[in-house]
Scaffold this active site. Structure first.
Site, PDB file in Angstrom:
ATOM      1  N   HIS A 155       0.847  -1.203   0.000  1.00  0.00           N
ATOM      2  CA  HIS A 155       0.000   0.000   0.000  1.00  0.00           C
ATOM      3  C   HIS A 155       0.874   1.241   0.000  1.00  0.00           C
ATOM      4  O   HIS A 155       1.004   1.885   1.033  1.00  0.00           O
ATOM      5  CB  HIS A 155      -0.912  -0.026   1.223  1.00  0.00           C
ATOM      6  N   ILE A 185       1.658   4.813   1.499  1.00  0.00           N
ATOM      7  CA  ILE A 185       0.616   5.634   2.123  1.00  0.00           C
ATOM      8  C   ILE A 185      -0.014   4.810   3.235  1.00  0.00           C
ATOM      9  O   ILE A 185      -0.415   3.664   3.017  1.00  0.00           O
ATOM     10  CB  ILE A 185      -0.456   6.049   1.093  1.00  0.00           C
ATOM     11  N   GLY A 222      -6.176   4.247   5.348  1.00  0.00           N
ATOM     12  CA  GLY A 222      -7.218   4.874   6.152  1.00  0.00           C
ATOM     13  C   GLY A 222      -7.816   3.926   7.171  1.00  0.00           C
ATOM     14  O   GLY A 222      -8.122   4.317   8.295  1.00  0.00           O
ATOM     15  N   VAL A 223      -7.977   2.670   6.812  1.00  0.00           N
ATOM     16  CA  VAL A 223      -8.563   1.708   7.751  1.00  0.00           C
ATOM     17  C   VAL A 223      -7.661   1.529   8.977  1.00  0.00           C
ATOM     18  O   VAL A 223      -8.156   1.332  10.090  1.00  0.00           O
ATOM     19  CB  VAL A 223      -8.863   0.366   7.038  1.00  0.00           C
ATOM     20  N   GLU A 264      -8.406   2.264  12.940  1.00  0.00           N
ATOM     21  CA  GLU A 264      -8.055   1.293  13.974  1.00  0.00           C
ATOM     22  C   GLU A 264      -7.213   1.949  15.075  1.00  0.00           C
ATOM     23  O   GLU A 264      -7.408   1.672  16.261  1.00  0.00           O
ATOM     24  CB  GLU A 264      -7.310   0.100  13.362  1.00  0.00           C
TER      25      GLU A 264
END
Length: 143
Positions: free
Chosen positions: A49, A55, A58-59, A63
Site C-alpha cells: 500500500h 501511504i 485509512g482503515v 483502527e
C-alpha cells in the site's frame, strides 16, 4: 498524568505487532485521550500500500483511533480482562495522506454510552494538520 508507555498499553490492549497502532499515550484524563503513532518505512502495510509510494491506509488510521479509545475506556471505566470491540464508523473523512516519517497525533473524545455501547469522536493530525476524523462506536465484551 504521566505518559502511558508501550509496556502499559500492551497490558491494556490485546493487540500486538503488527496491529498495535499506538506507541504512547500522552494525555488521558476525563473524557479525552491523546495518543501518538510514529509511522515508519518498516510498517508491514507499506509492502502493498503502495509499492514505491507508501501511504498509511485509512482503515489503519481508524483502527489507531479505536485503540486510543480502548485505552480511554479502560482508564475511565477500569474493565480489566474485557476487550473493546469495534462496532461502527460514521462520518469518516480523510483529509491528508500519511506517509513514513509522519507522527500521528490521535485524539479521541468520549461522546456517550448507551446499552453497553460507547460512541467517541476521533481526529488524527500530522504537524497540526487534520488528516482524518470519524465517529466510532464500540462495546465491551469478554476477552
Amino acid at each position: 498524568m504521566p505518559d502511558i508507555l508501550i509496556e502499559d498499553i500492551m497490558r491494556i490492549l490485546p493487540h500486538r505487532y503488527p496491529m498495535l497502532l499506538i506507541d504512547r499515550v500522552v494525555e488521558c484524563e476525563g473524557d479525552r485521550v491523546v495518543a501518538i503513532k510514529n509511522v515508519t518505512a518498516n510498517e508491514p502495510c507499506f509492502s502493498g500500500h503502495f509499492p514505491g509510494r507508501p501511504i498509511f491506509p485509512g482503515v489503519l488510521q481508524l483502527e489507531a483511533m479505536a485503540q486510543a479509545g480502548g485505552v480511554l475506556m479502560n482508564q475511565s471505566y477500569g474493565e480489566p480482562g474485557r476487550i473493546a470491540y469495534f462496532l461502527a464508523v460514521d462520518k469518516a473523512r480523510f483529509r491528508r495522506v500519511i506517509r513514513p516519517g509522519d507522527t500521528m497525533r490521535i485524539e479521541v473524545v468520549f461522546q456517550r454510552a448507551r446499552l453497553g455501547m460507547m460512541r467517541l469522536h476521533g481526529t488524527i493530525t500530522v504537524d497540526g494538520e487534520l488528516a482524518c476524523e470519524a465517529d466510532i462506536m464500540f462495546g465491551y465484551g469478554d476477552a
